[in-house]
Write an enzyme that holds these catalytic residues in place. Structure first.
Site, PDB file in Angstrom:
ATOM      1  N   SER A 104      34.649  42.522  35.238  1.00  0.00           N
ATOM      2  CA  SER A 104      35.071  41.469  35.283  1.00  0.00           C
ATOM      3  C   SER A 104      35.149  40.764  34.035  1.00  0.00           C
ATOM      4  CB  SER A 104      34.171  40.195  35.920  1.00  0.00           C
ATOM      5  OG  SER A 104      34.785  38.913  36.383  1.00  0.00           O
ATOM      6  N   HIS A 116      34.338  41.732  44.832  1.00  0.00           N
ATOM      7  CA  HIS A 116      34.740  41.595  43.273  1.00  0.00           C
ATOM      8  C   HIS A 116      33.308  42.418  42.820  1.00  0.00           C
ATOM      9  CE1 HIS A 116      35.922  40.808  39.476  1.00  0.00           C
ATOM     10  NE2 HIS A 116      35.293  39.575  39.298  1.00  0.00           N
TER      11      HIS A 116
END
Length: 628
Positions: free
Chosen positions: A236, A367
């Site tokens: 991320s 994620h």
């Protein structure tokens, strides 16, 4: 034939062809793999290059497609591999001025300590001082160990990293560049040294911090951690950071950004047209990740003189493994595939096309999840670039729903770079022939073709795909270093067309093959599964099948599977991985293990593989694959 890259301070170190069976790569692997590249002994090899004056922001033209990474500031093109050193420096300076802000060179004083549990860093420069620390988690063994710097502490598969034989350095980038601060009052060790109103964004600040850790590793003498074998990863926002770390320090041997999104690998120009992707204005304002100067380009990225494909090229020819998530639109995976494909052209021009991997064909959409599809290539990359063992060759495993088309984004051609005398191979391979598809399921198909020929040797193949029985644009969806490719993640009851083209080590590309058309199965019905093999590499007395892709073709979840197949006469199983294997005569049975038995409808696992010994010269392969 793969040529060497002429560089001033480093050279290629050829990697042995021996393959560790327990760590075989998930994807096509060449019998003549791209050589591993030693990390440079300096942070910036091109620091001595004479760079012409950089353009002013007000004079930048609008260029809708990706800028040509091979055209220098003076308008001439790169012609030899040795030219890339100073062209990379031009790209670095442009990226600093317009995208990230300046990453300063090594401060006047860097000291610290390295122990088996931690690293301390003390920096002094122009009368200012700052300190920070990082944790160390060693694998089993005596060392000294290579190490992977993990930014932020989440999203990285640290267990797989240690199992591959590398240490984990846990780095808190917020101690060096803090988030949640205004641009005129940035905080952290970097800004303590260079001022709270520095125009440098915190991604470059984080990269500066990793460089200082490597400085301390170099000073330590390498008794615990090897300073010449450092990788970096993060997910991320920390994936954005890992990407910048690897681009701006040539001592990083392996760069592994995960789901980096806008401000990371994703191409700036492509983001504007990708539905649901985080806009550049959002990425710029969410945190001071990017340099202050980037603010004037968030609405007009076509004015930027660089894009992220060139930043990928700053890492070339060192190891690069980009991991992406196609299930979350915000992460801009299509734009990232465009940048990866564009950057891969730089790798190919440098004769190092096997040193880059882009992988977004994953099933789990969570994620920053640790994904089984990435575990084996992660360890293979560590083996090749940090341990100097193994023979992994990178590939492009691009998810069908987030596949960018490089042809739409460039109007330049990849040059054939000579080794220093301006010459080089200029003859492309012949077109592959006999393209055929088999084993088509509701979500995948297996392609095979007859090898192309080339005067110096074919180094790999690009697999192109278009949707529908007619119309549409063929886009590259993967690469293979053998004459087969398994395409997964397809949509049930959908028609696809495929073509294949060959390339050699000099970057010459053949005409495309003929077209083969497939229509995936509807995917209806109760249970069922398929097993599709891909020959990863072979030699006169053996071969490796990896991946053996198991796909749930039914409409209900599977909690386990069993694969059987028949070995040709005289062939003997030498090893297998990610499955429980039994052999009875020439019949091999592989059953799932705990982490890969559960498959949702349409889901696949590519973690299974095996190695076989065979009589010298025998070219047969196993047959009769069944799945239950």
């Amino acid at each position: 034939m793969i040529t060497s890259l002429a560089r001033s301070t480093i050279g290629f170190r050829m990697v042995a062809l021996a393959l560790a069976a327990t760590l075989a790569a998930a994807g096509a692997v060449a019998t003549t793999p791209a050589p591993a590249v030693a990390a440079d002994g300096s942070e910036n090899e091109g620091a001595d290059c004479q760079v012409p004056g950089l353009p002013d922001a007000s004079s930048l033209p609008t260029v809708s497609r990706l800028p040509d990474p091979f055209t220098k500031l003076n308008g001439t093109r790169v012609t030899t591999k040795s030219d890339w050193r100073c062209r990379r420096e031009e790209i670095k300076r442009l990226a600093e001025k317009f995208v990230y802000g300046e990453k300063p060179a090594k401060p006047s004083s860097v000291t610290g300590t390295v122990s088996r549990t931690g690293i301390t860093v003390n920096v002094s420069h122009n009368g200012r001082t700052a300190s920070f620390s990082a944790g160390v988690d060693l694998p089993s063994g005596t060392g000294p160990f290579p190490a992977v710097v993990v930014l932020g502490g989440f999203g990285a598969d640290t267990a797989a990293i240690k199992a591959a034989g590398a240490a984990v350095i846990t780095y808190d980038p917020l101690a060096v560049g803090r988030e949640g601060t205004p641009r005129n009052n940035k905080q952290g060790a970097f800004y303590t040294i260079y001022g709270a109103n520095s125009s440098t964004g915190i991604l470059a600040a984080w990269a500066w911090g990793v460089s200082r850790i490597i400085d301390v590793l170099e000073q330590s003498g390498g008794g615990i951690l090897r300073p010449d074998a450092t990788g970096v990863t993060g997910c991320s926002r920390y994936g954005k950071g890992a990407f910048v770390v690897g681009a701006f320090d040539q001592r990083i041997a392996l760069t592994m950004p995960i789901e980096s999104g806008s401000g990371g690998v994703a191409g700036f120009r492509a983001i504007q047209g990708e539905s649901g992707a985080q806009p550049l204005s959002s990425a710029y304002s969410e945190q001071p990740w990017l340099g202050d100067a980037f603010g004037s380009f968030t609405g007009s990225p076509a004015r930027l003189p660089v894009d992220t494909h060139s930043v990928v090229g700053m890492i070339a020819p060192r190891g690069l493994f980009i991991m992406d998530n196609p299930h979350i639109d915000w992460l801009a995976a299509r734009s990232a595939s465009v940048a990866a494909l564009g950057g891969a052209e730089i790798y190919k021009a440098l004769g190092a096309g096997g040193n880059i991997t882009y992988w977004s064909a994953v099933q789990d959409g969570t994620h920053c999840a640790s994904r089984s599809e990435w575990r084996t290539p992660l360890q293979q990359n560590i083996q090749k670039f940090l341990l100097d063992t193994g023979s992994y060759t990178g590939s492009m495993r691009i998810a069908a729903n987030k596949s960018g088309n490089l042809a739409e984004w460039r109007d330049w051609q990849t040059p054939t770079l000579g080794d220093g005398d301006g010459g080089g191979d200029t003859t492309p391979p012949t077109a592959p022939s006999g393209l055929a598809a088999s084993g088509t399921t509701s979500t995948g198909t297996s392609l095979s073709w007859t090898a192309a020929t080339d005067d110096t040797g074919v180094s790999g193949y690009d697999v192109l795909r278009a949707t529908g029985a007619s119309g549409g644009t063929f886009a590259q969806v993967g690469t293979s270093a053998t004459t087969s490719y398994a395409d997964t993640g397809l949509t049930p009851a959908t028609t696809y067309r495929y073509q294949v083209r060959a390339r050699d080590a000099a970057g010459n590309i053949s005409p495309v093959s003929g077209t083969v058309q497939v229509t995936t199965q509807p995917g209806s019905g109760g249970g069922g599964c398929t097993a599709v093999p891909a020959v990863q590499t072979q030699w006169s007395t053996g071969y490796v099948v990896q991946p053996l892709t198991i796909t749930n073709t039914g409409t209900s979840a599977m909690n386990g599977w069993t694969i059987t197949f028949t070995l040709p006469a005289g062939h003997q199983l030498a090893g297998s991985w990610n499955g429980t294997t039994t052999v009875s005569g020439q019949t091999v049975t592989i059953r799932n293990v705990a982490h890969n038995g559960a498959l949702a409808p349409g889901a696949s696992t590519g973690s299974v593989g095996f190695q076989v010994n065979r009589p010298s010269g025998d070219t047969a392969f196993p047959s009769g694959y069944t799945c239950a």
